[in-house]
Design an enzyme around this catalytic site. Structure first.
Site, PDB file in Angstrom:
ATOM      1  N   CYS A 275      32.409  33.823 127.260  1.00 49.91           N
ATOM      2  CA  CYS A 275      33.560  33.057 127.744  1.00 49.91           C
ATOM      3  C   CYS A 275      33.401  32.557 129.174  1.00 49.91           C
ATOM      4  O   CYS A 275      34.244  31.823 129.666  1.00 49.91           O
ATOM      5  CB  CYS A 275      34.824  33.904 127.642  1.00 49.91           C
ATOM      6  SG  CYS A 275      34.888  34.889 126.145  1.00 49.91           S
TER       7      CYS A 275
ATOM      8  N   CYS B  25      48.226  37.195 123.701  1.00 49.24           N
ATOM      9  CA  CYS B  25      46.891  36.677 123.386  1.00 49.24           C
ATOM     10  C   CYS B  25      46.842  35.159 123.538  1.00 49.24           C
ATOM     11  O   CYS B  25      47.787  34.463 123.171  1.00 49.24           O
ATOM     12  CB  CYS B  25      46.524  37.005 121.943  1.00 49.24           C
ATOM     13  SG  CYS B  25      46.797  38.724 121.472  1.00 49.24           S
TER      14      CYS B  25
ATOM     15  N   HIS C 213      41.676  28.583 124.808  1.00 43.96           N
ATOM     16  CA  HIS C 213      40.439  29.101 125.374  1.00 43.96           C
ATOM     17  C   HIS C 213      39.223  28.624 124.573  1.00 43.96           C
ATOM     18  O   HIS C 213      38.707  29.350 123.728  1.00 43.96           O
ATOM     19  CB  HIS C 213      40.534  30.639 125.374  1.00 43.96           C
ATOM     20  CG  HIS C 213      39.361  31.363 125.929  1.00 43.96           C
ATOM     21  ND1 HIS C 213      38.396  30.783 126.731  1.00 43.96           N
ATOM     22  CD2 HIS C 213      38.975  32.658 125.776  1.00 43.96           C
ATOM     23  CE1 HIS C 213      37.491  31.700 127.055  1.00 43.96           C
ATOM     24  NE2 HIS C 213      37.804  32.830 126.484  1.00 43.96           N
TER      25      HIS C 213
END
Lengths: 384, 146
Positions: free
Chosen positions: A83, A206, A333
């Site tokens: 990430c 989340c 994301h």
């Protein structure tokens, strides 16, 4: 040592299902960054392409992307650190410029996560941990972060409500971000009533998977001046660290050692401390991740994170505004694009171009971007 | 010409857990010990390093390393855990379950909660790692009440 500047930034909208291929997705960020920098392709010396490859059918995606962007015959390098791939890409770009090998380097981050199901994606992300010794127990990213949330809540007597306050803040600013996936308001009751995912984390703790791209162009001080860049933003500090993958080898479940170490390095290189940071983007893939970042980066003492968010100190008007673009919790994301998106937000802030979310006259901004469950940590300090 | 037969690969690690992502490793004896009811780690006799998860190699001693197995014994303290409400592909049948880290003092184990009802799991509780047979000939270890 001479300086390295960020001279152009770009980002696609982050969306749930991008109607195009990865090369077309990368183009969107590229085009914006090139217009922003006012450059033509012959002024780009090299590219660094950043993503997590397991989402793509295309092997070695850097090749087709630079072909599509017309960036042959310049060399291209592919970096992956889960990430935080695109802040790792920034460090590589900085090194290529600082070494004198190239005058300017483009960092392209992208991810198109929508071509596989959510369960498949969880399985792939879970394999970003230790596949030999952890994955056979049935692991996934929310559960790993949940183990840090449980560890943190137990260690400091913090509550699930403290975590929810971070999501409420994210949603406050996500509503203002036209490029975010999640733009609805969220209140505390909604967060606390959300379906459990992996205890103590619930759905609202989340971030969402997303498709997106980002592009950051860096150049030597000499070229930034020669090309008449009006508002160069300087790379003042870079820190990177790693930690054991397997949680059995971690010392703490209430902090990330790789983030703490990366922060220490970045502050030392910049010659400043946490109190000098005027605006920050931290890696809030889960609410707990932002809470840990407050403390790992020294914005709050150990155990002091909950007080920081309760007092709204990380809101735009607070003493240390954090993720006022909505963060990953709102934006979504897209793994490889995330770090570049964080860098873009800070660059716009330092130029005074952040619009509705502009903080007052910032001098230094910080980006904290983590790979996996605190496996890789990158901290970047930018200044005017 | 008798034709030398290719030796059969030791793929025992494919049995580890609900779904294993590894088949061959130099610590395949871990599975053999589990099948005998023992959870084992390794140590390097040369430098004294203790490895869990077990390793067959020691970065401190390299070619001077002497690796031996030891049995994980006694109980440890639950360092952290999480109960999953969703599972990754291949693990749906196991729900609900909790993954956890057990601190044995000198080393820790990553694994699953065993016989503790999930609403009674607490950080700090004493648990014991034990070998645990799974359907389909698979095997793992879980943390049970002492």
């Amino acid at each position: 040592m001479s300086k390295v500047a960020i001279i152009g930034v770009g980002q696609s909208s982050f969306v749930r299902g991008y109607a195009g291929s990865i090369r077309e997705l990368a183009f969107e960020a590229y085009a914006e960054a090139m217009s922003d920098a006012g450059l033509t392709n012959d002024q780009i010396g090299a590219t660094v392409v950043c993503s997590a490859p397991e989402y793509d059918k295309q092997r070695s995606p850097a090749g087709v992307i630079v072909e599509h962007l017309g960036l042959n015959p310049q060399p291209t390098f592919y970096t992956e650190s889960l990430c935080c791939s695109s802040t790792t890409g920034l460090k590589l770009a900085y090194s290529l410029v600082q070494s004198g090998l190239h005058d300017s380097v483009m960092v392209i981050g992208f991810q198109k996560m929508s071509e596989i199901t959510s369960a498949e994606s969880q399985e792939r992300m879970g394999r970003g941990a230790d596949i030999q010794w952890e994955s056979p127990f049935g692991t996934m990213m929310p559960a790993y972060y949940a183990m840090f949330a449980q560890g943190y809540l137990d260690q400091y007597g913090a509550s699930e409500e403290d975590l929810a306050l971070i999501r409420v803040k994210a949603a406050t600013y996500g509503q203002l971000n036209e490029r975010a996936v999640y733009r609805k308001p969220v209140d505390l009751a909604q967060c606390l009533a959300a379906d459990p995912v992996a205890s103590p984390l619930k759905l609202m703790d989340c971030c969402a998977n997303a498709d997106g791209s980002s592009c950051i162009i860096v150049a030597s001080e000499e070229k930034a001046k020669q090309w008449g860049v009006a508002q160069p933003v300087w790379i003042r500090g870079l820190g990177s660290a790693s930690a054991p993958v397997n949680l059995a080898l971690r010392e703490s479940f209430s902090s990330f050692a790789a983030a703490t170490e990366a922060g220490r390095q970045a502050y030392a290189m910049a010659g400043i401390g946490p109190k000098d940071i005027d605006v920050a983007e931290v890696h809030d893939c889960f609410t707990i991740a932002e809470m840990l970042a407050y403390e790992d980066l020294g914005f709050a003492p150990r155990g002091g994170g909950p007080e920081l968010i309760r007092a709204k100190e990380t809101y735009k008007e607070g003493s240390i505004p954090v993720n006022v673009d909505g963060g990953l919790l709102s934006k979504g994301h897209p793994i490889g694009a995330t770090g570049g998106s964080q860098l873009r937000t800070i660059v716009l802030q330092l130029r005074g171009q952040a619009g509705d979310i502009q903080v007052k006259d910032p001098e230094f901004g910080l980006v904290h971007n983590m790979g996996g469950v605190g496996i890789y940590g990158n901290v970047v300090i930018l200044g005017r | 010409m008798s034709g030398s037969k290719k030796p059969e690969a030791d793929r025992r690690f494919a049995k580890f857990g609900t779904v294993s992502f590894t088949a061959t490793t130099k610590v395949n004896d871990f599975i053999g010990y589990l099948e005998e009811g023992q959870v084992c780690g390794t140590k390097c006799v040369t430098c004294g390093s203790v490895f869990f998860p077990p390793r067959a190699q020691c970065y401190k001693c390299r070619d001077k390393a002497r690796i031996e197995w030891f049995q994980v014994q006694g109980s440890g303290k639950l360092a952290t855990y999480s109960e999953l409400k969703y599972a990754p592909t291949g693990f749906g049948e196991d729900l609900p379950y909790a993954i956890a880290v057990l601190d044995m003092g000198g080393y820790k184990l990553f694994g699953r909660i065993g016989d503790v009802p999930l609403d009674q799991v607490r950080v700090g509780m004493e648990l014991t790692p034990v070998a645990h047979e799974l359907p389909g000939g698979q095997i793992n270890y879980v943390f049970n009440r002492c």
